[in-house]
Write a protein that holds these residues in place. Structure first.
Motif, mmCIF file in Angstrom:
data_model
loop_
_atom_site.group_PDB
_atom_site.id
_atom_site.type_symbol
_atom_site.label_atom_id
_atom_site.label_comp_id
_atom_site.label_asym_id
_atom_site.label_seq_id
_atom_site.Cartn_x
_atom_site.Cartn_y
_atom_site.Cartn_z
ATOM 1 N N GLY A 55 0.816 -1.210 0.000
ATOM 2 C CA GLY A 55 0.000 0.000 0.000
ATOM 3 C C GLY A 55 0.848 1.258 0.000
ATOM 4 O O GLY A 55 0.457 2.282 -0.561
ATOM 5 N N PHE A 56 2.011 1.173 0.622
ATOM 6 C CA PHE A 56 2.926 2.303 0.641
ATOM 7 C C PHE A 56 3.664 2.436 -0.689
ATOM 8 O O PHE A 56 4.004 3.533 -1.116
ATOM 9 C CB PHE A 56 3.939 2.138 1.768
ATOM 10 C CG PHE A 56 3.342 2.248 3.136
ATOM 11 C CD1 PHE A 56 3.237 3.474 3.772
ATOM 12 C CD2 PHE A 56 2.863 1.127 3.791
ATOM 13 C CE1 PHE A 56 2.686 3.575 5.033
ATOM 14 C CE2 PHE A 56 2.300 1.222 5.053
ATOM 15 C CZ PHE A 56 2.211 2.454 5.674
ATOM 16 N N ALA A 57 3.916 1.301 -1.336
ATOM 17 C CA ALA A 57 4.697 1.323 -2.572
ATOM 18 C C ALA A 57 4.026 2.144 -3.651
ATOM 19 O O ALA A 57 4.697 2.816 -4.451
ATOM 20 C CB ALA A 57 4.932 -0.103 -3.065
ATOM 21 N N ARG A 65 -4.980 -3.457 -1.072
ATOM 22 C CA ARG A 65 -3.963 -2.613 -0.450
ATOM 23 C C ARG A 65 -3.419 -1.589 -1.446
ATOM 24 O O ARG A 65 -3.131 -0.448 -1.083
ATOM 25 C CB ARG A 65 -2.812 -3.482 0.074
ATOM 26 C CG ARG A 65 -3.147 -4.264 1.326
ATOM 27 C CD ARG A 65 -3.399 -3.369 2.504
ATOM 28 N NE ARG A 65 -2.204 -2.596 2.862
ATOM 29 C CZ ARG A 65 -2.221 -1.568 3.706
ATOM 30 N NH1 ARG A 65 -3.337 -1.179 4.251
ATOM 31 N NH2 ARG A 65 -1.101 -0.935 3.995
ATOM 32 N N LEU A 66 -3.288 -1.997 -2.702
ATOM 33 C CA LEU A 66 -2.802 -1.074 -3.720
ATOM 34 C C LEU A 66 -3.800 0.068 -3.933
ATOM 35 O O LEU A 66 -3.408 1.228 -4.081
ATOM 36 C CB LEU A 66 -2.556 -1.820 -5.037
ATOM 37 C CG LEU A 66 -1.435 -2.856 -5.015
ATOM 38 C CD1 LEU A 66 -1.346 -3.570 -6.358
ATOM 39 C CD2 LEU A 66 -0.097 -2.225 -4.673
ATOM 40 N N GLY A 110 8.933 9.320 0.400
ATOM 41 C CA GLY A 110 9.564 9.197 1.709
ATOM 42 C C GLY A 110 8.787 8.305 2.644
ATOM 43 O O GLY A 110 9.326 7.348 3.218
ATOM 44 N N ASN A 111 7.489 8.589 2.807
ATOM 45 C CA ASN A 111 6.681 7.821 3.750
ATOM 46 C C ASN A 111 6.210 6.493 3.184
ATOM 47 O O ASN A 111 6.031 5.530 3.924
ATOM 48 C CB ASN A 111 5.489 8.664 4.203
ATOM 49 C CG ASN A 111 5.889 9.752 5.160
ATOM 50 O OD1 ASN A 111 6.056 9.536 6.338
ATOM 51 N ND2 ASN A 111 6.069 10.964 4.641
ATOM 52 N N GLY A 145 9.619 4.802 4.602
ATOM 53 C CA GLY A 145 8.920 4.469 5.833
ATOM 54 C C GLY A 145 8.103 3.200 5.732
ATOM 55 O O GLY A 145 8.167 2.325 6.590
ATOM 56 N N GLY A 146 7.300 3.084 4.664
ATOM 57 C CA GLY A 146 6.394 1.950 4.555
ATOM 58 C C GLY A 146 7.088 0.604 4.477
ATOM 59 O O GLY A 146 6.559 -0.406 4.947
#
Length: 537
Positions: free
Chosen positions: A64-66, A123-124, A483-484, A488-489
């Motif tokens: 999800g972060f990607a 999630r994507l 960044g996040n 981060g993710g």
């Protein structure tokens, strides 16, 4: 420049409340998955061994972060061309419906490999939605804020990630308490996802009461909105250079400090220190409740002394103190485990060529081809800290304190001997709730969250102020979500893979420490101070 751009057209507190509540909902949705990673691992990745399944679950969390930077590009462009308000209404709808669908998704036992595939797809979608949400909310609030109060006003948006996590924690704790651990692990974990559809309706209604940002409305009336925000933001070196500085000189460090303090600490308690899930959730929730007001304090302080010194100081202090803090957390949360590690350290001695990396991307390795693999697989699953030794040709042995166990070629017998040795040396199967030093655990967790408030409280104002109004949504969203979303993710997945590779339960901390230190160096020399910049240029 005109003063009207700094004069709110609607009540500034309504703007803050509506923007913040909507963003809290989106973070609630996004973080439910992270809180339930252990259960989701069992539900959707049960076809692989436990260690690999947990890392896969974290990888799906990170998926999800990607895609968040891609959401930032898509919705950032729309936000700079169409408007801030309508864009984050769309992102909220995508997020809410995706979260609701996770609660209805069949498990691996029901539909096999289609279950994790569908889970990753949802999630994507969540990641794409969040990629467009944050930049819109932060820009919207900042463009309504009076001059000299942007740090304070946008710090309310910065609380939303923690408040969303806090809300998710409360719902999860409540469901676990009412249903019991067995029922919650079986089906009750779905309830927090399903009830989010009600929050979606309320949040959408609140957001629809808002008007467009005065800065964007003025640009649109004057015909000054960007016709090609992606080109202006990223194909022209003058702006692209600022994007890179924002990413590496501020956001990357902020991201790893944030995810270490609020997520890696939780996973570390549950997976490594074997603290029961509900207890770990409660301890984190208490720390969040104590530390969350500091977001507003550091946002307010950044209006007075600047954004840069607060963010870089938070990164530097975190990098210098993570190792002693996490060691203290181990001692306080599972004193029996910590004592056993000190009194009876574990070492795996084997030919390095016979030792596989304890992560199987195919998901079918049972790690029984060598004595080294058998030992490391068991120790990784048990969360036992161990050292590596041995040279070419060395037979596989495990030392637990003064006791040496040799591999005889029978995996089951070797595992039984290691388990017996660990029990004899005082290694607990799980943390004893009565022995947890809860006040000290809460204090350590609160310190970790205070670091988060230092780096995260002023970041929205900094990013909004770095970029011109016509391409602000697009420009600020990309470095924030790279960044996040990426630095981060992927932190929990990367850190636990590093732990699995080395056997050292603290080794994963080198990842956030290295990134935070890099941000301090780059930010110190290249990041400009932005606190006094006008927003309508």
């Amino acid at each position: 420049m005109t003063a009207k751009a700094d004069t709110p057209k609607q009540n500034e507190w309504l703007v803050i409340l509506a923007s913040s509540l909507g963003t809290v909902f989106e973070w609630y949705d996004f973080y439910l998955y992270g809180l339930l990673a252990t259960i989701i691992s069992a539900q959707f990745f049960s076809g692989v061994n436990e260690t690999t399944g947990f890392i896969f679950a974290l990888a799906a969390f990170a998926a999800g972060f990607a895609v968040r930077p891609f959401g930032a590009l898509v919705f950032g462009r729309v936000g700079d061309m169409v408007g801030r308000k309508n864009t984050f209404l769309v992102t909220m709808g995508i997020m809410g419906l995706s979260t609701f669908a996770v609660g209805l998704l069949p498990s691996y036992a029901a539909i096999g490999v289609a279950a994790p595939v569908l889970l990753v797809f949802l999630r994507l979608l969540q990641g794409l939605a969040l990629g467009g949400e944050y930049g819109g909310a932060a820009t919207y609030v900042a463009e309504h804020a009076p001059a000299g109060k942007r740090g304070f006003h946008t710090s309310f948006i910065q609380t939303t990630a923690t408040l969303g996590l806090f809300a998710a924690l409360l719902v999860v704790i409540g469901c676990r308490s009412i249903l019991g651990e067995a029922a919650f692990a079986d089906w009750g974990w779905r309830v927090p996802f399903i009830v989010s559809i009600l929050l979606l309706g309320v949040s959408l209604w609140i957001r629809m009461q808002l008007e467009e940002s005065p800065v964007f409305a003025k640009m649109k009336a004057e015909g000054k909105t960007s016709k090609a925000p992606l080109t202006e933001a990223f194909a022209r070196w003058g702006n692209l250079k600022i994007v890179f500085i924002a990413l590496f000189g501020a956001v990357a460090g902020q991201a790893v400090v944030w995810y270490t303090g609020q997520f890696y600490a939780l996973f570390f308690l549950e997976k490594t220190l074997k603290v029961e899930g509900a207890t770990a959730n409660i301890l984190i929730a208490i720390a969040l409740a104590i530390a969350t007001p500091a977001f507003l304090f550091f946002g307010w302080l950044s209006d007075r002394i600047g954004r840069k010194p607060i963010i870089l100081a938070g990164c530097a202090i975190a990098a210098l103190t993570y190792f002693p803090l996490f060691e203290s957390l181990s001692k306080a949360a599972n004193p029996a485990l910590y004592a056993a590690q000190q009194n009876a350290p574990v070492t795996v001695i084997a030919d390095p060529a016979s030792c596989a990396f304890q992560f199987d991307p195919i998901g079918r390795n049972t790690f029984e081809s060598s004595g080294c693999d058998v030992a490391k697989s068991l120790l990784a699953k048990a969360g036992v800290n161990y050292a590596n030794a041995g040279h070419a040709g060395d037979p596989a042995t495990v030392t637990i304190g003064n006791r040496t166990l040799a591999y005889s070629g029978e995996p089951a017998a070797f595992r039984a001997a290691i388990n017996a040795g660990l029990v004899e040396a005082g290694y607990p199967a799980k943390a004893d709730a009565a022995q947890i030093n809860k006040p000290l655990v809460v204090l350590i967790l609160t310190i970790l969250v205070l670091y988060v408030t230092m780096v995260y409280g002023p970041i929205a104002a900094l990013l909004v102020e770095l970029f011109p109004a016509r391409i602000r949504y697009t420009s600020m969203s990309l470095p924030y979500h790279i960044g996040n979303g990426w630095f981060g993710g992927f932190l929990p997945t990367t850190a636990f893979a590093m732990v699995a590779a080395t056997g050292n339960i603290y080794y994963g901390l080198w990842y956030p420490i290295g990134i935070a230190a890099l941000t301090v160096v780059i930010g110190l020399f290249l990041l400009p101070e932005t606190a006094k910049r006008p927003l309508d240029e």
